[in-house]
Scaffold this motif. Structure first.
Motif, mmCIF file in Angstrom:
data_model
loop_
_atom_site.group_PDB
_atom_site.id
_atom_site.type_symbol
_atom_site.label_atom_id
_atom_site.label_comp_id
_atom_site.label_asym_id
_atom_site.label_seq_id
_atom_site.Cartn_x
_atom_site.Cartn_y
_atom_site.Cartn_z
ATOM 1 N N ALA A 15 0.842 -1.196 0.000
ATOM 2 C CA ALA A 15 0.000 0.000 0.000
ATOM 3 C C ALA A 15 0.883 1.253 0.000
ATOM 4 N N GLY A 16 1.986 1.214 0.815
ATOM 5 C CA GLY A 16 2.913 2.340 0.856
ATOM 6 C C GLY A 16 3.649 2.521 -0.459
ATOM 7 N N LEU A 17 4.076 1.398 -1.057
ATOM 8 C CA LEU A 17 4.772 1.465 -2.342
ATOM 9 C C LEU A 17 3.857 2.033 -3.424
ATOM 10 N N THR A 18 2.595 1.594 -3.407
ATOM 11 C CA THR A 18 1.619 2.090 -4.381
ATOM 12 C C THR A 18 1.422 3.591 -4.231
ATOM 13 N N ARG A 19 1.248 4.034 -2.987
ATOM 14 C CA ARG A 19 1.036 5.467 -2.744
ATOM 15 C C ARG A 19 2.277 6.284 -3.131
ATOM 16 N N TYR A 20 3.466 5.714 -2.879
ATOM 17 C CA TYR A 20 4.697 6.412 -3.262
ATOM 18 C C TYR A 20 4.742 6.626 -4.774
ATOM 19 N N GLU A 21 4.444 5.577 -5.519
ATOM 20 C CA GLU A 21 4.485 5.675 -6.974
ATOM 21 C C GLU A 21 3.411 6.610 -7.507
ATOM 22 N N MET A 22 2.341 6.782 -6.752
ATOM 23 C CA MET A 22 1.273 7.693 -7.169
ATOM 24 C C MET A 22 1.534 9.129 -6.701
ATOM 25 N N GLY A 23 2.648 9.331 -5.965
ATOM 26 C CA GLY A 23 2.997 10.674 -5.507
ATOM 27 C C GLY A 23 2.274 11.119 -4.258
ATOM 28 N N GLU A 24 1.626 10.189 -3.548
ATOM 29 C CA GLU A 24 0.900 10.530 -2.319
ATOM 30 C C GLU A 24 1.808 10.203 -1.133
ATOM 31 N N TYR A 25 2.776 11.096 -0.891
ATOM 32 C CA TYR A 25 3.877 10.764 0.007
ATOM 33 C C TYR A 25 3.476 10.691 1.484
ATOM 34 N N ASP A 26 2.524 11.504 1.928
ATOM 35 C CA ASP A 26 2.091 11.438 3.325
ATOM 36 C C ASP A 26 1.506 10.062 3.650
ATOM 37 N N LYS A 27 0.616 9.581 2.784
ATOM 38 C CA LYS A 27 -0.005 8.277 3.015
ATOM 39 C C LYS A 27 1.006 7.156 2.783
ATOM 40 N N ALA A 28 1.918 7.371 1.852
ATOM 41 C CA ALA A 28 2.965 6.371 1.620
ATOM 42 C C ALA A 28 3.809 6.206 2.875
ATOM 43 N N GLU A 29 4.184 7.316 3.517
ATOM 44 C CA GLU A 29 4.984 7.249 4.741
ATOM 45 C C GLU A 29 4.259 6.453 5.825
ATOM 46 N N PHE A 30 2.969 6.723 5.999
ATOM 47 C CA PHE A 30 2.169 6.033 7.014
ATOM 48 C C PHE A 30 2.189 4.518 6.783
ATOM 49 N N ASN A 31 1.930 4.104 5.547
ATOM 50 C CA ASN A 31 1.849 2.683 5.236
ATOM 51 C C ASN A 31 3.214 2.003 5.259
ATOM 52 N N LEU A 32 4.242 2.682 4.759
ATOM 53 C CA LEU A 32 5.573 2.078 4.725
ATOM 54 C C LEU A 32 6.110 1.806 6.129
ATOM 55 N N LYS A 33 5.849 2.709 7.046
ATOM 56 C CA LYS A 33 6.286 2.479 8.427
ATOM 57 C C LYS A 33 5.662 1.203 8.984
ATOM 58 N N LYS A 34 4.404 0.986 8.664
ATOM 59 C CA LYS A 34 3.732 -0.232 9.124
ATOM 60 C C LYS A 34 4.198 -1.465 8.337
ATOM 61 N N GLY A 35 4.805 -1.219 7.174
ATOM 62 C CA GLY A 35 5.270 -2.332 6.353
ATOM 63 C C GLY A 35 6.699 -2.756 6.647
ATOM 64 N N LEU A 36 7.392 -2.092 7.566
ATOM 65 C CA LEU A 36 8.773 -2.437 7.880
ATOM 66 C C LEU A 36 8.967 -3.888 8.341
ATOM 67 N N PRO A 37 8.044 -4.472 9.103
ATOM 68 C CA PRO A 37 8.256 -5.861 9.537
ATOM 69 C C PRO A 37 8.040 -6.900 8.433
ATOM 70 N N TYR A 38 7.586 -6.493 7.255
ATOM 71 C CA TYR A 38 7.314 -7.435 6.171
ATOM 72 C C TYR A 38 8.602 -8.196 5.844
#
Length: 445
Positions: A222-245
């Motif tokens: 979800a964070g990677l998708t938002r990053y590629e779409m340029g939605e960096y605030d939401k990307a940051e939120f999701n990527l932080k939660k994705g660190l344990p992946y």
């Protein structure tokens, strides 16, 4: 300025003008380098960078000194800064390549040399490229005109993909791809991301999280998708939660660093890059890019720290030089008191007589005459020439602080005068001498 005065002024300044053609700190740095006094050489280049942090000549010189010191990382930092400010500086790419080779990092050396071709291409871009681009524009316009219906149909879909305040956008029911029976939205979303179809993948991560709440993999994608779409605030939120992946969670650190770079949050960017490199394998996808960016950040930070330290040192040196200069000025007055007795006290105050005294080595007597002339009504030409000559005398007397003051007065009060340029060069030399008076004693006439 009258011709007689111009001739006299030229005669006194001709000998000095030769040394001002090149920054004396480059020449002095080379002298230190030849003697193996590398730290002193670097001090000269730091002084230049304190005045102009984009001085590529100073970065190149510092890089070469660092190579001789076998400080290869420092050399790379300076060479990279040099071509960062001047991408056409092919010598800087080669310098960085040699430094990497000295460290046994041939792959990085090859990468630096690969940049040379791009630098040459960019600096010699053919004029035909613009013409081709201009020709292509009508074709683009015709293509747009040929598909009005398709554009109109695509607009509503784009509007429905506008993000909400949750980790995924609210989409109309038709925006979410249809899932086959028992098809996993997580796997479907991964496939769409791999194809670059981010807008279609975005709604699937909500479904994946509804099916498996808290799933780190779904948050990562979800964070990677938002990053590629340029939605960096939401990307940051999701990527932080994705660190344990487990599979790709460490890449979240790299994407977070990219987000922080865009937001100019250098401390957070550096922290995320370090976290990524700590876990990344030697052949990891983003390892080289992360190492290069971290080196760039450190180089800029080191340059800033050196600049700050230099300014502090300069402030201290100026304070000490002012005190020392005043003491030397008083000593000089005592030393030349006998000279004043040799000069006729009835000599008429004039530029010609003051120049004659200066030429005969009666510096203090000439200085007093120039001062007296400034207190009388004289022409502007005579005024700024007298001030310029006073600066020259102070410099010979090693009262560099007073010399700097006089040169600055000429530049400030007579910016359009014939000798303003010479005063600026003399000012630069006097400032340098003031900083290095103890290191570089100058012979008196």
């Amino acid at each position: 300025m009258n011709k007689k005065l111009s001739f006299i002024a030229l005669a006194f300044l001709l000998g000095m003008s030769q040394s001002w053609a090149v920054d004396p700190r480059i020449e002095q740095g080379a002298r230190f380098e030849a003697k193996g006094q590398y730290e002193k050489a670097l001090g000269e280049y730091r002084a230049m960078l304190a005045e102009n942090k984009k001085n590529t000549e100073a970065y190149m010189a510092a890089g070469k000194v660092r190579m001789k010191m076998k400080d290869y990382k420092g050399a790379v930092a300076n060479f990279r800064l040099a071509y960062g400010y001047d991408p056409s500086l092919t010598e800087a790419y080669e310098g960085a390549a040699k430094a990497y080779e000295a460290m046994g990092q041939q792959a990085k050396a090859d990468a630096e040399r690969a940049k040379i071709k791009g630098a040459k291409t960019a600096s010699a871009a053919p004029a035909a490229t613009k013409a081709e681009t201009a020709k292509a524009e009508p074709a683009k316009t015709q293509a747009k005109a040929a598909q009005p219906a398709q554009t109109a149909q695509a607009t509503p879909a784009a509007k429905t993909a506008a993000p909400a305040k949750t980790e995924t956008p609210k989409a109309a029911p038709t925006a979410q791809p249809a899932l086959a029976d028992n098809e996993d939205p997580f796997e479907k979303g991964k496939a769409l991301v791999a194809e670059g179809r981010y807008a279609e993948a975005a709604p699937l991560w909500r479904a994946a999280l509804a099916k498996r709440p808290g799933d780190a993999g779904a948050y990562f994608y979800a964070g990677l998708t938002r990053y590629e779409m340029g939605e960096y605030d939401k990307a940051e939120f999701n990527l932080k939660k994705g660190l344990p992946y487990k599979e790709r969670g460490n890449e979240a650190n790299y994407y977070l660093a990219k987000i922080y770079q865009k937001g100019k949050k250098t401390d957070l960017e550096k922290k995320s890059l370090a976290a990524y490199l700590k876990k990344a394998a030697p052949d990891a996808k983003f390892r080289k890019a992360a190492e290069d960016r971290l080196a760039e950040i450190n180089a800029v930070a080191n340059a800033a720290a050196e600049e700050k330290a230099l300014k502090e040192a300069e402030a201290k040196a100026l304070k000490e030089a002012k005190k020392t200069g005043n003491d030397k000025a008083r000593s000089a007055e005592t030393a030349v008191s006998s000279q004043k007795e040799d000069v006729s006290p009835t000599a008429t105050n004039s530029i010609a007589n003051a120049n004659a005294l200066y030429a005969d080595g009666y510096n203090e007597a000439a200085l007093q005459m120039y001062k007296a002339l400034l207190e009388n009504e004289i022409t502007p030409d005579e005024r700024y020439f007298a001030m310029l000559q006073m600066g020259n005398i102070y410099r010979e007397m090693r009262d560099f602080h007073s010399a700097v003051t006089r040169y600055r007065d000429v530049v400030r009060e007579f910016p359009d005068s014939d000798w303003a340029t010479e005063a600026e060069r003399a000012l630069e030399d006097a400032v340098w001498l003031e900083k290095h008076a103890s290191e570089l004693p100058r012979n008196k006439r």
